[in-house]
Design an enzyme around this catalytic site. Sequence first.
Site, mmCIF file in Angstrom:
data_model
loop_
_atom_site.group_PDB
_atom_site.id
_atom_site.type_symbol
_atom_site.label_atom_id
_atom_site.label_comp_id
_atom_site.label_asym_id
_atom_site.label_seq_id
_atom_site.Cartn_x
_atom_site.Cartn_y
_atom_site.Cartn_z
ATOM 1 N N HIS A 20 0.866 -1.189 0.000
ATOM 2 C CA HIS A 20 0.000 0.000 0.000
ATOM 3 C C HIS A 20 0.894 1.228 0.000
ATOM 4 C CE1 HIS A 20 -3.715 -2.269 1.147
ATOM 5 N NE2 HIS A 20 -2.829 -3.084 1.713
ATOM 6 N N PHE A 21 1.016 1.873 -1.143
ATOM 7 C CA PHE A 21 1.877 3.058 -1.218
ATOM 8 C C PHE A 21 1.119 4.353 -0.883
ATOM 9 C CE2 PHE A 21 5.626 1.501 -4.095
ATOM 10 C CZ PHE A 21 6.047 0.681 -3.059
ATOM 11 N N ARG A 22 -0.201 4.238 -0.627
ATOM 12 C CA ARG A 22 -1.003 5.393 -0.153
ATOM 13 C C ARG A 22 -0.945 6.579 -1.123
ATOM 14 N NH1 ARG A 22 -3.457 2.018 3.328
ATOM 15 N NH2 ARG A 22 -2.239 1.463 5.142
ATOM 16 N N LYS A 99 -8.582 -6.435 -7.152
ATOM 17 C CA LYS A 99 -8.513 -6.749 -5.725
ATOM 18 C C LYS A 99 -9.887 -6.642 -5.079
ATOM 19 C CE LYS A 99 -6.930 -7.365 -1.532
ATOM 20 N NZ LYS A 99 -6.065 -6.496 -0.749
ATOM 21 N N HIS A 169 -2.407 -12.774 1.524
ATOM 22 C CA HIS A 169 -2.166 -12.813 2.973
ATOM 23 C C HIS A 169 -3.035 -13.858 3.685
ATOM 24 C CE1 HIS A 169 -5.673 -10.268 3.357
ATOM 25 N NE2 HIS A 169 -5.061 -9.130 3.182
ATOM 26 N N ASP A 235 2.158 -7.013 2.340
ATOM 27 C CA ASP A 235 1.012 -6.222 2.785
ATOM 28 C C ASP A 235 1.504 -5.008 3.574
ATOM 29 O OD1 ASP A 235 -1.523 -5.276 3.157
ATOM 30 O OD2 ASP A 235 -2.145 -6.800 4.577
ATOM 31 N N HIS A 239 0.773 3.464 8.461
ATOM 32 C CA HIS A 239 -0.045 4.449 9.155
ATOM 33 C C HIS A 239 0.926 5.275 9.980
ATOM 34 C CE1 HIS A 239 -3.706 2.298 8.035
ATOM 35 N NE2 HIS A 239 -3.117 1.181 8.426
ATOM 36 N N PRO A 251 -5.680 -0.872 11.107
ATOM 37 C CA PRO A 251 -4.887 -2.087 10.915
ATOM 38 C C PRO A 251 -3.789 -1.861 9.872
ATOM 39 C CG PRO A 251 -6.915 -2.223 9.668
ATOM 40 C CD PRO A 251 -6.976 -0.934 10.434
HETATM 41 O O1 DOR Z 1 -4.045 -4.569 7.808
HETATM 42 C C1 DOR Z 1 -4.503 -4.155 6.755
HETATM 43 N N1 DOR Z 1 -4.236 -2.921 6.334
HETATM 44 N N2 DOR Z 1 -5.282 -4.954 6.025
HETATM 45 C C2 DOR Z 1 -5.965 -4.499 4.947
HETATM 46 O O2 DOR Z 1 -6.672 -5.243 4.331
HETATM 47 C C3 DOR Z 1 -5.849 -3.080 4.562
HETATM 48 C C4 DOR Z 1 -4.582 -2.522 5.021
HETATM 49 C C5 DOR Z 1 -4.547 -1.045 4.915
HETATM 50 O O3 DOR Z 1 -4.826 -0.513 3.813
HETATM 51 O O4 DOR Z 1 -4.166 -0.377 5.883
HETATM 52 ZN ZN ZN Z 2 -3.296 -4.988 2.093
HETATM 53 ZN ZN ZN Z 3 -5.983 -7.201 2.869
#
Ligand code: DOR
Ligand code: ZN
Ligand code: ZN
Length: 369
Positions: A20-22, A99, A169, A235, A239, A251
Amino acid sequence: TVQYSNDFLILPGMVDVHVHFRDWELAYKETLAGGAAAALAGGVVAVGDMPNTRPHIRTAELYQRRLREGASLPIIYRLHMGVPADLAELDLAKPRTVKIYPEDIAQFGWAHVKSLLQKCAELNCVAVFHCEDPQLFRDGERPPEAERLCVEKVRALAAETGARVHLTHVTLAETVETARGWATVDVTPHHLYLDTENCRDRGLCLVNPRLRAPDARKRLLAALAAGLVDMYATDHAPHTLAEKASENPPPGICSLDVALGLLLALWKRGVLALGDVVRLYSHRPARLLGVDVDPLAGTFTIVKLEEYTVKGEEFAGTCKFTPLEGLKAFGRVVATAVRGVVYFRDGEAKPLWPTAVSQPRGTPPSTYP
Ligand code: DOR
Ligand code: ZN
Ligand code: ZN
Protein backbone atom coordinates in the site's frame (compact mmCIF):
# COMPACT_ATOMS: atom_id res chain seq x y z
CA THR A 1 46.20 -11.77 -6.98
CA VAL A 2 42.48 -12.26 -7.23
CA GLN A 3 40.55 -12.48 -4.01
CA TYR A 4 37.33 -14.42 -3.76
CA SER A 5 34.53 -13.67 -1.38
CA ASN A 6 31.55 -15.63 -0.17
CA ASP A 7 30.17 -12.58 1.55
CA PHE A 8 27.69 -11.53 -1.11
CA LEU A 9 24.83 -13.11 -2.97
CA ILE A 10 23.25 -12.00 -6.23
CA LEU A 11 19.53 -12.72 -6.55
CA PRO A 12 16.98 -11.89 -9.21
CA GLY A 13 15.05 -8.77 -8.20
CA MET A 14 12.40 -9.33 -5.53
CA VAL A 15 8.75 -8.83 -6.43
CA ASP A 16 6.07 -7.93 -3.87
CA VAL A 17 2.50 -8.44 -5.07
CA HIS A 18 0.89 -6.68 -2.09
CA VAL A 19 1.87 -3.19 -0.93
CA HIS A 20 0.00 0.00 0.00
CA PHE A 21 1.88 3.06 -1.22
CA ARG A 22 -1.00 5.39 -0.15
CA ASP A 23 -0.17 8.87 -1.48
CA TRP A 24 -3.02 11.10 -2.73
CA GLU A 25 -5.22 12.01 0.25
CA LEU A 26 -3.30 9.57 2.46
CA ALA A 27 0.17 10.92 1.53
CA TYR A 28 0.73 11.72 5.22
CA LYS A 29 1.02 7.96 5.83
CA GLU A 30 3.33 7.19 2.88
CA THR A 31 3.97 8.48 -0.65
CA LEU A 32 4.65 6.67 -3.90
CA ALA A 33 8.26 7.90 -3.71
CA GLY A 34 8.55 6.84 -0.06
CA GLY A 35 7.16 3.40 -0.83
CA ALA A 36 9.59 3.03 -3.73
CA ALA A 37 12.47 3.97 -1.42
CA ALA A 38 11.40 1.24 1.01
CA ALA A 39 11.20 -1.21 -1.90
CA LEU A 40 14.72 -0.44 -3.16
CA ALA A 41 16.09 -0.66 0.40
CA GLY A 42 14.43 -4.05 0.66
CA GLY A 43 15.80 -5.41 -2.63
CA VAL A 44 12.33 -5.20 -4.18
CA VAL A 45 12.31 -4.19 -7.87
CA ALA A 46 8.60 -4.52 -8.62
CA VAL A 47 5.40 -4.08 -6.61
CA GLY A 48 1.68 -4.65 -6.95
CA ASP A 49 0.09 -1.62 -5.29
CA MET A 50 -3.38 -1.89 -3.76
CA PRO A 51 -6.39 0.17 -4.86
CA ASN A 52 -7.72 1.12 -1.39
CA THR A 53 -6.29 4.59 -1.76
CA ARG A 54 -8.40 7.64 -1.08
CA PRO A 55 -10.29 7.81 -3.37
CA HIS A 56 -10.53 4.03 -3.89
CA ILE A 57 -9.51 3.08 -7.45
CA ARG A 58 -12.78 1.81 -8.93
CA THR A 59 -12.76 3.49 -12.36
CA ALA A 60 -10.60 3.13 -15.46
CA GLU A 61 -9.78 6.81 -15.25
CA LEU A 62 -8.36 6.63 -11.70
CA TYR A 63 -6.61 3.37 -12.55
CA GLN A 64 -4.84 4.94 -15.54
CA ARG A 65 -3.95 8.06 -13.57
CA ARG A 66 -2.35 6.05 -10.78
CA LEU A 67 -0.44 3.90 -13.28
CA ARG A 68 0.94 7.03 -14.95
CA GLU A 69 2.16 8.30 -11.57
CA GLY A 70 3.67 4.93 -10.73
CA ALA A 71 5.49 4.80 -14.06
CA SER A 72 7.77 7.62 -12.93
CA LEU A 73 9.12 5.60 -9.98
CA PRO A 74 12.58 3.96 -10.02
CA ILE A 75 10.92 0.55 -9.53
CA ILE A 76 8.53 -1.43 -11.74
CA TYR A 77 5.04 -0.36 -10.70
CA ARG A 78 1.91 -2.48 -11.10
CA LEU A 79 -1.55 -1.81 -9.69
CA HIS A 80 -4.45 -4.03 -8.67
CA MET A 81 -7.72 -2.46 -9.78
CA GLY A 82 -10.52 -2.02 -7.22
CA VAL A 83 -13.99 -3.50 -7.60
CA PRO A 84 -16.06 -1.15 -9.80
CA ALA A 85 -19.77 -0.60 -9.22
CA ASP A 86 -20.15 -0.77 -13.00
CA LEU A 87 -18.22 -3.75 -14.37
CA ALA A 88 -17.88 -2.00 -17.75
CA GLU A 89 -14.99 -0.11 -16.12
CA LEU A 90 -13.03 -3.36 -16.39
CA ASP A 91 -13.50 -3.43 -20.16
CA LEU A 92 -11.96 0.04 -20.29
CA ALA A 93 -9.15 -0.48 -17.77
CA LYS A 94 -8.25 -4.04 -18.82
CA PRO A 95 -6.42 -4.70 -15.54
CA ARG A 96 -4.31 -7.80 -15.13
CA THR A 97 -5.57 -8.17 -11.54
CA VAL A 98 -8.59 -7.00 -9.53
CA LYS A 99 -8.51 -6.75 -5.72
CA ILE A 100 -11.59 -7.77 -3.76
CA TYR A 101 -11.91 -6.71 -0.10
CA PRO A 102 -14.29 -7.99 2.57
CA GLU A 103 -15.66 -4.44 2.55
CA ASP A 104 -16.46 -4.85 -1.18
CA ILE A 105 -18.31 -8.07 -0.44
CA ALA A 106 -20.26 -6.30 2.33
CA GLN A 107 -21.00 -3.32 0.08
CA PHE A 108 -21.79 -4.97 -3.27
CA GLY A 109 -22.80 -8.51 -2.23
CA TRP A 110 -21.65 -11.94 -3.45
CA ALA A 111 -23.76 -11.72 -6.62
CA HIS A 112 -21.66 -8.77 -7.78
CA VAL A 113 -18.50 -10.70 -6.94
CA LYS A 114 -19.75 -13.55 -9.09
CA SER A 115 -20.40 -11.20 -12.04
CA LEU A 116 -16.93 -9.77 -11.51
CA LEU A 117 -15.39 -13.26 -11.67
CA GLN A 118 -17.33 -13.96 -14.87
CA LYS A 119 -15.97 -10.74 -16.32
CA CYS A 120 -12.45 -11.64 -15.21
CA ALA A 121 -12.72 -15.06 -16.84
CA GLU A 122 -13.70 -13.24 -20.05
CA LEU A 123 -10.96 -10.60 -19.87
CA ASN A 124 -8.39 -13.03 -18.50
CA CYS A 125 -7.71 -11.08 -15.31
CA VAL A 126 -6.87 -12.59 -11.94
CA ALA A 127 -9.25 -12.03 -9.01
CA VAL A 128 -7.07 -11.22 -5.98
CA PHE A 129 -8.99 -11.83 -2.77
CA HIS A 130 -8.50 -10.55 0.71
CA CYS A 131 -10.60 -13.52 1.72
CA GLU A 132 -12.56 -13.01 4.94
CA ASP A 133 -16.34 -13.31 4.90
CA PRO A 134 -17.68 -10.11 6.54
CA GLN A 135 -20.76 -12.07 7.61
CA LEU A 136 -18.65 -13.49 10.45
CA PHE A 137 -17.25 -10.16 11.68
CA ARG A 138 -18.59 -9.43 15.20
CA ASP A 139 -17.96 -6.35 17.36
CA GLY A 140 -14.75 -5.51 15.53
CA GLU A 141 -13.54 -9.10 15.76
CA ARG A 142 -12.53 -11.08 12.67
CA PRO A 143 -12.20 -14.79 13.59
CA PRO A 144 -10.26 -17.38 11.52
CA GLU A 145 -13.66 -18.85 10.53
CA ALA A 146 -14.19 -15.75 8.37
CA GLU A 147 -11.22 -16.88 6.23
CA ARG A 148 -12.48 -20.48 6.06
CA LEU A 149 -15.99 -19.46 5.00
CA CYS A 150 -14.75 -16.98 2.38
CA VAL A 151 -12.37 -19.55 0.87
CA GLU A 152 -15.22 -22.05 0.53
CA LYS A 153 -17.46 -19.50 -1.19
CA VAL A 154 -14.72 -18.29 -3.54
CA ARG A 155 -13.80 -21.87 -4.40
CA ALA A 156 -17.36 -22.50 -5.57
CA LEU A 157 -17.44 -19.25 -7.57
CA ALA A 158 -14.09 -20.00 -9.21
CA ALA A 159 -15.38 -23.42 -10.28
CA GLU A 160 -18.61 -21.91 -11.65
CA THR A 161 -16.99 -19.02 -13.52
CA GLY A 162 -13.58 -20.39 -14.48
CA ALA A 163 -11.89 -17.23 -13.16
CA ARG A 164 -8.28 -17.30 -12.02
CA VAL A 165 -7.99 -16.62 -8.28
CA HIS A 166 -5.19 -15.50 -6.00
CA LEU A 167 -5.73 -15.49 -2.22
CA THR A 168 -3.52 -12.87 -0.59
CA HIS A 169 -2.17 -12.81 2.97
CA VAL A 170 -3.71 -16.15 3.94
CA THR A 171 -3.22 -17.00 7.61
CA LEU A 172 -4.25 -20.65 7.94
CA ALA A 173 -2.33 -23.75 6.80
CA GLU A 174 -5.76 -25.17 6.04
CA THR A 175 -6.34 -22.41 3.45
CA VAL A 176 -2.99 -23.20 1.82
CA GLU A 177 -4.04 -26.84 1.49
CA THR A 178 -7.60 -26.08 0.32
CA ALA A 179 -6.30 -23.71 -2.37
CA ARG A 180 -4.23 -26.36 -4.12
CA GLY A 181 -5.27 -26.77 -7.73
CA TRP A 182 -7.62 -23.80 -8.07
CA ALA A 183 -5.97 -20.76 -6.45
CA THR A 184 -2.52 -19.43 -5.70
CA VAL A 185 -1.73 -18.07 -2.23
CA ASP A 186 0.71 -15.69 -0.56
CA VAL A 187 1.71 -15.30 3.07
CA THR A 188 3.10 -12.24 4.88
CA PRO A 189 6.19 -11.89 7.07
CA HIS A 190 4.00 -10.82 10.02
CA HIS A 191 1.73 -13.87 9.89
CA LEU A 192 4.85 -16.08 9.75
CA TYR A 193 6.72 -14.34 12.57
CA LEU A 194 4.13 -12.70 14.83
CA ASP A 195 1.24 -14.16 16.78
CA THR A 196 -1.19 -13.25 19.55
CA GLU A 197 1.39 -14.20 22.19
CA ASN A 198 4.63 -12.63 20.95
CA CYS A 199 2.97 -9.44 19.65
CA ARG A 200 0.70 -7.81 22.16
CA ASP A 201 0.72 -4.08 21.48
CA ARG A 202 -2.88 -3.22 20.74
CA GLY A 203 -2.16 -0.71 17.96
CA LEU A 204 1.17 -1.86 16.49
CA CYS A 205 0.13 -5.51 16.19
CA LEU A 206 -3.31 -4.77 14.76
CA VAL A 207 -3.62 -6.01 11.19
CA ASN A 208 -6.21 -7.50 8.83
CA PRO A 209 -6.41 -10.44 8.75
CA ARG A 210 -5.58 -10.60 12.47
CA LEU A 211 -2.46 -12.23 13.85
CA ARG A 212 -3.32 -15.80 14.87
CA ALA A 213 -2.53 -17.98 17.88
CA PRO A 214 1.03 -19.40 18.08
CA ASP A 215 0.02 -22.92 16.98
CA ALA A 216 -1.81 -21.61 13.89
CA ARG A 217 1.21 -19.45 13.03
CA LYS A 218 3.53 -22.46 13.34
CA ARG A 219 1.29 -24.52 11.05
CA LEU A 220 1.44 -21.73 8.45
CA LEU A 221 5.24 -21.73 8.71
CA ALA A 222 5.22 -25.53 8.29
CA ALA A 223 3.10 -25.20 5.13
CA LEU A 224 5.65 -22.73 3.79
CA ALA A 225 8.51 -25.09 4.66
CA ALA A 226 6.65 -27.93 2.91
CA GLY A 227 6.69 -25.94 -0.34
CA LEU A 228 2.89 -25.48 -0.46
CA VAL A 229 2.88 -21.67 -0.53
CA ASP A 230 3.18 -19.89 -3.89
CA MET A 231 4.34 -16.43 -2.86
CA TYR A 232 5.58 -14.25 -0.06
CA ALA A 233 4.21 -10.69 0.07
CA THR A 234 4.40 -7.98 2.70
CA ASP A 235 1.01 -6.22 2.78
CA HIS A 236 3.20 -3.23 3.68
CA ALA A 237 0.48 -0.94 5.10
CA PRO A 238 1.76 2.33 6.60
CA HIS A 239 -0.04 4.45 9.15
CA THR A 240 1.36 7.13 11.44
CA LEU A 241 2.62 6.25 14.91
CA ALA A 242 0.01 8.62 16.37
CA GLU A 243 -2.77 6.72 14.57
CA LYS A 244 -1.39 3.38 15.79
CA ALA A 245 -1.20 4.64 19.39
CA SER A 246 -4.70 6.10 19.31
CA GLU A 247 -7.90 4.84 20.91
CA ASN A 248 -9.06 3.47 17.55
CA PRO A 249 -5.90 2.24 15.75
CA PRO A 250 -6.09 1.39 12.02
CA PRO A 251 -4.89 -2.09 10.91
CA GLY A 252 -1.58 -2.43 9.05
CA ILE A 253 2.12 -3.21 9.47
CA CYS A 254 5.21 -1.83 7.65
CA SER A 255 7.75 -4.41 6.48
CA LEU A 256 8.89 -3.72 2.92
CA ASP A 257 12.41 -2.67 3.98
CA VAL A 258 13.09 -5.95 5.80
CA ALA A 259 10.87 -8.59 4.19
CA LEU A 260 13.70 -10.14 2.17
CA GLY A 261 15.93 -10.19 5.25
CA LEU A 262 13.25 -12.01 7.23
CA LEU A 263 12.75 -14.53 4.40
CA LEU A 264 16.50 -15.13 4.05
CA ALA A 265 16.60 -15.65 7.82
CA LEU A 266 14.34 -18.69 7.25
CA TRP A 267 16.90 -19.95 4.71
CA LYS A 268 19.68 -19.35 7.23
CA ARG A 269 17.67 -21.35 9.81
CA GLY A 270 17.24 -24.20 7.34
CA VAL A 271 13.46 -23.79 7.06
CA LEU A 272 13.73 -22.95 3.34
CA ALA A 273 16.14 -23.61 0.49
CA LEU A 274 17.57 -20.64 -1.40
CA GLY A 275 15.53 -21.75 -4.42
CA ASP A 276 12.37 -21.38 -2.31
CA VAL A 277 13.30 -17.78 -1.48
CA VAL A 278 13.72 -16.97 -5.18
CA ARG A 279 10.50 -18.76 -6.13
CA LEU A 280 8.41 -17.21 -3.33
CA TYR A 281 9.57 -13.61 -3.56
CA SER A 282 10.68 -13.25 -7.18
CA HIS A 283 9.79 -15.76 -9.89
CA ARG A 284 6.24 -16.67 -8.88
CA PRO A 285 5.08 -13.12 -8.01
CA ALA A 286 6.73 -11.85 -11.22
CA ARG A 287 4.42 -14.19 -13.11
CA LEU A 288 1.32 -12.88 -11.34
CA LEU A 289 2.23 -9.27 -12.09
CA GLY A 290 3.67 -9.99 -15.53
CA VAL A 291 7.07 -8.43 -14.93
CA ASP A 292 10.57 -9.39 -16.02
CA VAL A 293 13.09 -9.89 -13.22
CA ASP A 294 15.84 -11.49 -15.25
CA PRO A 295 19.26 -10.52 -13.87
CA LEU A 296 20.50 -10.67 -17.48
CA ALA A 297 18.15 -7.77 -18.21
CA GLY A 298 19.83 -5.79 -15.41
CA THR A 299 17.25 -6.44 -12.71
CA PHE A 300 18.72 -7.97 -9.58
CA THR A 301 19.42 -7.64 -5.87
CA ILE A 302 22.74 -8.01 -4.05
CA VAL A 303 22.79 -8.90 -0.37
CA LYS A 304 25.65 -9.11 2.07
CA LEU A 305 25.44 -12.37 3.97
CA GLU A 306 25.34 -11.08 7.52
CA GLU A 307 22.82 -11.12 10.31
CA TYR A 308 21.21 -7.89 11.40
CA THR A 309 18.44 -6.72 13.70
CA VAL A 310 15.26 -5.15 12.37
CA LYS A 311 15.19 -1.46 13.34
CA GLY A 312 12.30 0.67 12.13
CA GLU A 313 14.32 3.87 12.46
CA GLU A 314 16.63 2.58 9.70
CA PHE A 315 13.79 2.15 7.22
CA ALA A 316 14.15 4.14 4.02
CA GLY A 317 10.40 4.46 3.45
CA THR A 318 8.01 6.99 4.93
CA CYS A 319 6.99 4.53 7.65
CA LYS A 320 9.73 4.08 10.26
CA PHE A 321 8.30 1.70 12.84
CA THR A 322 7.16 -1.92 12.87
CA PRO A 323 6.08 -4.64 15.32
CA LEU A 324 8.79 -6.77 13.61
CA GLU A 325 11.30 -4.58 15.49
CA GLY A 326 14.12 -6.55 17.10
CA LEU A 327 13.77 -9.69 14.99
CA LYS A 328 16.91 -11.20 13.49
CA ALA A 329 17.12 -10.77 9.72
CA PHE A 330 19.77 -12.14 7.38
CA GLY A 331 21.29 -10.70 4.22
CA ARG A 332 21.61 -6.95 4.19
CA VAL A 333 20.61 -5.41 0.85
CA VAL A 334 23.61 -3.52 -0.53
CA ALA A 335 22.35 -2.85 -4.06
CA THR A 336 19.13 -3.16 -6.02
CA ALA A 337 19.22 -2.93 -9.82
CA VAL A 338 16.19 -2.15 -11.96
CA ARG A 339 16.60 -2.48 -15.73
CA GLY A 340 20.26 -1.59 -15.71
CA VAL A 341 20.26 1.16 -13.08
CA VAL A 342 21.88 0.15 -9.81
CA TYR A 343 20.64 1.74 -6.59
CA PHE A 344 23.05 1.52 -3.70
CA ARG A 345 22.35 1.50 0.00
CA ASP A 346 23.44 5.10 0.39
CA GLY A 347 20.72 6.18 -2.01
CA GLU A 348 23.02 6.65 -5.00
CA ALA A 349 21.86 5.48 -8.44
CA LYS A 350 24.35 4.46 -11.13
CA PRO A 351 23.88 2.93 -14.57
CA LEU A 352 25.26 -0.61 -14.86
CA TRP A 353 27.74 0.48 -17.51
CA PRO A 354 29.01 4.06 -17.66
CA THR A 355 27.34 5.39 -20.80
CA ALA A 356 30.06 8.02 -21.33
CA VAL A 357 32.78 5.54 -22.37
CA SER A 358 30.55 3.98 -25.01
CA GLN A 359 30.03 7.26 -26.84
CA PRO A 360 31.84 7.39 -30.24
CA ARG A 361 34.65 9.93 -30.66
CA GLY A 362 36.23 11.44 -33.79
CA THR A 363 35.06 11.19 -37.40
CA PRO A 364 35.10 8.01 -39.48
CA PRO A 365 37.62 7.84 -42.34
CA SER A 366 36.18 8.55 -45.81
CA THR A 367 37.65 5.34 -47.22
CA TYR A 368 38.11 2.11 -45.32
CA PRO A 369 41.42 0.31 -45.47
O1 DOR B 1 -4.04 -4.57 7.81
C1 DOR B 1 -4.50 -4.15 6.75
N1 DOR B 1 -4.24 -2.92 6.33
N2 DOR B 1 -5.28 -4.95 6.02
C2 DOR B 1 -5.96 -4.50 4.95
O2 DOR B 1 -6.67 -5.24 4.33
C3 DOR B 1 -5.85 -3.08 4.56
C4 DOR B 1 -4.58 -2.52 5.02
C5 DOR B 1 -4.55 -1.05 4.91
O3 DOR B 1 -4.83 -0.51 3.81
O4 DOR B 1 -4.17 -0.38 5.88
ZN1 ZN C 1 -3.30 -4.99 2.09
ZN1 ZN D 1 -5.98 -7.20 2.87
